[in-house]
Design a protein around this motif. Structure first.
Motif, PDB file in Angstrom:
ATOM      1  N   SER A  77     -48.125  58.683  -3.253  1.00  0.00           N
ATOM      2  CA  SER A  77     -48.715  58.016  -3.594  1.00  0.00           C
ATOM      3  C   SER A  77     -48.800  56.773  -4.634  1.00  0.00           C
ATOM      4  CB  SER A  77     -50.375  59.131  -4.429  1.00  0.00           C
ATOM      5  OG  SER A  77     -49.679  59.586  -5.741  1.00  0.00           O
ATOM      6  N   GLU A  79     -48.207  53.361  -6.426  1.00  0.00           N
ATOM      7  CA  GLU A  79     -47.799  51.568  -4.973  1.00  0.00           C
ATOM      8  C   GLU A  79     -46.078  51.803  -5.895  1.00  0.00           C
ATOM      9  OE1 GLU A  79     -49.177  49.626  -3.866  1.00  0.00           O
ATOM     10  OE2 GLU A  79     -51.035  51.419  -4.268  1.00  0.00           O
ATOM     11  N   GLU A  92     -45.334  52.531   3.871  1.00  0.00           N
ATOM     12  CA  GLU A  92     -46.548  52.677   3.025  1.00  0.00           C
ATOM     13  C   GLU A  92     -47.229  51.794   1.023  1.00  0.00           C
ATOM     14  OE1 GLU A  92     -50.653  55.409   2.925  1.00  0.00           O
ATOM     15  OE2 GLU A  92     -49.428  55.203   4.757  1.00  0.00           O
ATOM     16  N   ASN A  93     -48.056  50.982   1.004  1.00  0.00           N
ATOM     17  CA  ASN A  93     -47.940  50.710  -1.058  1.00  0.00           C
ATOM     18  C   ASN A  93     -46.738  50.818  -1.382  1.00  0.00           C
ATOM     19  OD1 ASN A  93     -47.085  53.654  -1.049  1.00  0.00           O
ATOM     20  ND2 ASN A  93     -48.741  54.555  -2.273  1.00  0.00           N
ATOM     21  N   THR A  94     -46.330  49.699  -0.047  1.00  0.00           N
ATOM     22  CA  THR A  94     -45.137  49.025  -1.428  1.00  0.00           C
ATOM     23  C   THR A  94     -44.584  47.854  -0.813  1.00  0.00           C
ATOM     24  OG1 THR A  94     -43.430  51.134  -0.355  1.00  0.00           O
ATOM     25  CG2 THR A  94     -42.403  49.911  -0.951  1.00  0.00           C
ATOM     26  N   GLN A  95     -43.966  47.262  -1.622  1.00  0.00           N
ATOM     27  CA  GLN A  95     -43.780  45.361  -1.620  1.00  0.00           C
ATOM     28  C   GLN A  95     -42.578  45.627  -2.474  1.00  0.00           C
ATOM     29  OE1 GLN A  95     -45.759  43.844  -4.675  1.00  0.00           O
ATOM     30  NE2 GLN A  95     -45.177  41.372  -4.482  1.00  0.00           N
TER      31      GLN A  95
END
Length: 182
Positions: A77, A79, A92-95
């Motif tokens: 959940s 970032e 998901e939610n990963t840079q």
């Protein structure tokens, strides 16, 4: 300023090869609790690929023990930033960032938000040298691994980093969770 924490499993002889550790329910709950105030995970590519998609799948399918499921839900959940020059995509939610981890982490530390948790042995010397790690959670396992990646290679730091012991937690397995602060 956001605090930055580093959390890792380690053997008595200084190795952090994840394949030799078997965390039980209490230890999984401990690792989940270290993320209570964390709102950003900062990974190197190797650790990121060890963690994901494994924990994403556990979270989605609820296929682990109750403590593993709680950990999986929490870690997926949050970032994430992964530092990699070769990774072409992330979950998901990963840079993905390509370079300058210390510069990026310094910028993130200045922003408003919760704790940042760093999980990368390869970047650790650079981040320590830059003065960016505020606390360390080392879970010491009662075993001698004799192989794997060391937490710190010889001569990887220019200066000694002195820390203060903030807390110790013991587990039935004989593991010790040592919490150090700068």
């Amino acid at each position: 300023m956001r605090p930055v924490t580093f959390v890792i499993n380690i053997s008595l002889d200084g190795y952090c090869d994840h394949t030799v550790f078997s965390p039980g329910e209490g230890m999984m709950d401990y690792f989940t609790s270290t993320m209570d105030d964390v709102d950003l995970l900062f990974y190197g590519r190797v650790m990121y690929q060890l963690m994901f998609p494994y924990w994403s799948d556990v979270s989605k399918n609820q296929s682990g023990s109750p403590a593993e499921n709680r950990f999986a839900d929490r870690v997926t959940s949050i970032e994430k930033i992964v530092v990699s020059s070769t990774l072409t995509s992330a979950g998901e939610n990963t840079q993905i960032i390509r370079s300058s981890p210390a510069t990026k982490l310094r910028d993130l530390k200045q922003q408003a938000g919760g704790k940042i948790s760093v999980d990368s042995v390869s970047m650790l010397p650079e981040l320590i040298t830059a003065g960016l790690i505020d606390e360390f959670h080392l879970v010491v396992h009662p075993l001698i691994a004799g192989k794997g990646r060391r937490l710190m290679e010889a001569d990887s730091l220019k200066d000694v980093l002195h820390l203060k012991l903030a807390d110790v937690k013991t587990f039935d397995s004989g593991c010790l969770a040592l919490h150090f602060v700068k």
